[in-house]
Design a protein around this motif. Structure first.
Motif, PDB file in Angstrom:
ATOM      1  N   GLU A 204       0.831  -1.207   0.000  1.00 27.26           N
ATOM      2  CA  GLU A 204       0.000   0.000   0.000  1.00 27.26           C
ATOM      3  C   GLU A 204       0.870   1.264   0.000  1.00 27.26           C
ATOM      4  N   CYS A 205       1.954   1.232   0.774  1.00 24.49           N
ATOM      5  CA  CYS A 205       2.883   2.374   0.797  1.00 24.49           C
ATOM      6  C   CYS A 205       3.418   2.638  -0.606  1.00 24.49           C
ATOM      7  N   ALA A 206       3.838   1.553  -1.284  1.00 20.75           N
ATOM      8  CA  ALA A 206       4.417   1.716  -2.624  1.00 20.75           C
ATOM      9  C   ALA A 206       3.359   2.245  -3.596  1.00 20.75           C
ATOM     10  N   GLN A 207       2.140   1.720  -3.451  1.00 29.00           N
ATOM     11  CA  GLN A 207       1.077   2.165  -4.372  1.00 29.00           C
ATOM     12  C   GLN A 207       0.734   3.630  -4.124  1.00 29.00           C
ATOM     13  N   ARG A 208       0.781   4.027  -2.858  1.00 30.34           N
ATOM     14  CA  ARG A 208       0.372   5.381  -2.522  1.00 30.34           C
ATOM     15  C   ARG A 208       1.492   6.408  -2.725  1.00 30.34           C
ATOM     16  N   TYR A 209       2.731   6.026  -2.349  1.00 30.34           N
ATOM     17  CA  TYR A 209       3.809   7.024  -2.305  1.00 30.34           C
ATOM     18  C   TYR A 209       4.902   6.822  -3.350  1.00 30.34           C
ATOM     19  N   GLY A 210       4.903   5.680  -4.034  1.00 25.44           N
ATOM     20  CA  GLY A 210       5.907   5.480  -5.079  1.00 25.44           C
ATOM     21  C   GLY A 210       7.076   4.615  -4.627  1.00 25.44           C
ATOM     22  N   ASP A 211       8.198   4.748  -5.364  1.00 28.41           N
ATOM     23  CA  ASP A 211       9.307   3.801  -5.226  1.00 28.41           C
ATOM     24  C   ASP A 211      10.167   4.021  -3.987  1.00 28.41           C
ATOM     25  N   TRP A 212      10.007   5.187  -3.346  1.00 31.06           N
ATOM     26  CA  TRP A 212      10.852   5.494  -2.184  1.00 31.06           C
ATOM     27  C   TRP A 212      10.004   5.938  -1.010  1.00 31.06           C
ATOM     28  N   VAL A 213      10.115   5.235   0.095  1.00 27.36           N
ATOM     29  CA  VAL A 213       9.428   5.691   1.301  1.00 27.36           C
ATOM     30  C   VAL A 213      10.452   5.696   2.436  1.00 27.36           C
ATOM     31  N   HIS A 214      10.514   6.824   3.133  1.00 29.54           N
ATOM     32  CA  HIS A 214      11.456   6.977   4.243  1.00 29.54           C
ATOM     33  C   HIS A 214      10.658   6.906   5.546  1.00 29.54           C
ATOM     34  N   PHE A 215      10.984   5.918   6.389  1.00 33.47           N
ATOM     35  CA  PHE A 215      10.336   5.836   7.701  1.00 33.47           C
ATOM     36  C   PHE A 215      11.298   6.470   8.711  1.00 33.47           C
ATOM     37  N   ASP A 216      10.873   7.589   9.262  1.00 32.32           N
ATOM     38  CA  ASP A 216      11.725   8.319  10.205  1.00 32.32           C
ATOM     39  C   ASP A 216      11.219   8.030  11.615  1.00 32.32           C
ATOM     40  N   VAL A 217      11.819   7.001  12.232  1.00 35.47           N
ATOM     41  CA  VAL A 217      11.320   6.583  13.542  1.00 35.47           C
ATOM     42  C   VAL A 217      12.422   6.818  14.580  1.00 35.47           C
ATOM     43  N   GLY A 218      12.653   8.070  14.900  1.00 37.90           N
ATOM     44  CA  GLY A 218      13.648   8.415  15.917  1.00 37.90           C
ATOM     45  C   GLY A 218      15.018   7.893  15.563  1.00 37.90           C
TER      46      GLY A 218
END
Ligand code: HEM
Length: 441
Positions: free
Chosen positions: A26-40
């Motif tokens: 779902e992340c890829a479908q919604r946001y594309g080829d790059w998703v950055h998870f910034d968790v502290g």
């Protein structure tokens, strides 16, 4: 690239825990080829483009280690075996072990697989007469383990197989539990889960001890992986712990993956009778009723395509993670040192730019003409680069042989009601097994 902060991920935590592949898709479908998870403290980059994946797994692979939760927890079982080791020790062991997987060594795999499958079919004949429902998942696990035993260790593990399969599944369950929960009771506490894990580990260790005790140096026949490891220990190249770790690695990595992929193949075939008919036609035409042998494999092209397509939709290794040693720039994006890289073959294999109507089961995607059109790193069921699965050819040959032999005798039909859900454990397992009916041909 989009950045998702911890508080944005928080509402999705239950889904992330129970359906990670679905969440990533779902992340890829919604946001594309790059998703950055910034968790502290954790900076994680989910990359979903073949070029970026190629850079991590191949071009700049030396910058990426397996120092991730995924592999650290797996190492509780496999120690410093090939799958979980890193750096120089990994390279030395890979060079040492690679010859055991050379193409020439796979020649005798057909005898091994036929023996194992034919024993299973005797069992199935009795069950079919009683119209008994079979858990195909369980059957595939047992025969895949027997194949590992005979092909890699020269040993018949059929007696031990049920117990070993259970021990491996229990141990892997614990790995997932550890990976999914930040806070867990220390292993020294006698909780039911800890006790089950320790018992499973003990059983695996005992099995390895028994394998090593029963090993005899043979003067004739081909050298097995076990011969090679024992010789390396005697020559001082490996310690006993190394040998243990490599044997457990082969038991764990070498059977559950193949078995799971085969189980999903049976599931897909049962849902696509037109593909199943085409497959049976190929098998009957090429083999005419005799058992498949090594020389038949190049002619069983559609069989190979069916398995390749099952691996695309249900890649057993649905998640591959790496840790960046130093900073890197990938496709123009800055990756800081220490960042976690998340690659999901499950999501990549559904990338709309490379896979048309990606959810559809279409083995013809892998015919000679079409297969050449995909970028190498758009399809990575076996990973890629120097850490490419050492057993990939072994698995492909084994699967082609098992599928064709079984289909000479039986078609398999779904017995349960409703779809079987894929459960993202260490591999992508069918939840509740795969109950099927045997339909004699
Ligand atoms: C359909 C079956 C299989 C699948 C989908 C599969 C998948 C994979 C993947 C994706 C990796 C790379 C992981 C990474 O880069 O982090 C890997 C590595 C590995 N696989 Fe497989 N595998 C299969 C069968 C086998 C078999 C049959 C064996 C052994 C008999 C095996 C042994 C290993 C080992 C030892 C590694 C680590 C290699 C290294 O890093 O040097 N696998 N496998």
């Amino acid at each position: 690239m989009i950045t998702l902060k911890g508080y944005q991920l928080f509402p999705h935590l239950p889904r992330i825990r129970t359906d990670t592949p679905g969440f990533l898709l779902e992340c890829a479908q919604r946001y594309g080829d790059w998703v950055h998870f910034d968790v502290g403290v954790t900076q994680a980059f989910f990359i979903n483009h073949p070029d970026a994946v190629r850079q991590v797994l191949q071009e700049n692979n030396r910058n990426y280690t397996k120092d991730t939760i995924q592999y650290r927890t797996l190492a509780l079982i496999t120690g410093q075996g090939l799958l979980t080791a890193d750096g120089e020790p990994w390279l030395q062991h890979r060079r040492l072990i690679q010859p055991a997987f050379a193409r020439s060594r796979l020649v005798s795999l057909d005898d091994v697989v036929m023996g194992v499958v034919d024993r299973m079919l005797v069992r199935w004949d009795a069950w079919a007469k009683q119209n008994q429902i079979v858990d195909v998942d369980h059957e595939m696990l047992e025969i895949a383990l027997e194949v590992v035993g005979l092909a890699l260790f020269g040993l018949d593990l059929s007696r031990e197989a049920p117990q070993l399969v259970r021990a491996v599944l229990t141990a892997l369950d614990y790995v997932i539990y550890r990976a999914q929960n930040l806070v867990v009771p220390p292993l020294s506490w006698p909780t039911p889960r800890n006790r089950a894990f320790k018992r499973a580990l003990f059983e695996l260790d005992q099995a390895v001890e028994a394998i090593l005790t029963s090993h005899q140096v043979r003067d004739e026949g081909e050298e097995t992986l076990l011969d090679l490891l024992v010789r390396a220990e005697q020559a001082g190249q490996l310690t006993r712990q190394h040998v243990r770790d490599e044997l457990v690695t082969m038991i764990v990595a070498g059977h559950e993956t193949v078995a799971t992929a085969l189980t999903w193949t049976w599931y897909l075939l049962a849902h696509h009778p037109e593909v199943e008919s085409a497959l049976i036609t190929e098998i009957d035409t090429v083999l005419g009723g005799r058992p498949p042998g090594r020389e038949d494999l190049p002619k069983l092209t559609f069989t190979a395509q069916v398995f390749a397509e099952a691996l695309r939709l249900y890649p057993p290794a649905w998640l591959i993670t790496r840790r960046a040693r130093g900073a890197d720039t990938i496709s123009g994006y800055e990756i800081p040192a220490g960042a976690l890289i998340i690659i999901s073959p499950y999501v990549l294999h559904r990338h709309p730019a490379f896979w048309e109507d990606a959810e559809a089961f279409r083995p013809e995607r892998f015919d000679e003409r079409q297969a050449r059109a995909y970028p190498r790193f758009a399809y990575i069921p076996f990973g890629g680069g120097p850490r490419l699965c050492i057993g990939n050819q072994f698995a492909l040959v084994e699967a082609q042989l098992i599928l064709s032999r079984v289909l000479q005798r039986y078609r398999l039909a779904i017995a349960g009601a409703g779809p079987v859900r894929a459960e993202p454990l260490v591999t992508l397992r069918p939840r509740g097994g795969m109950p099927m009916r045997l339909i004699p041909r």
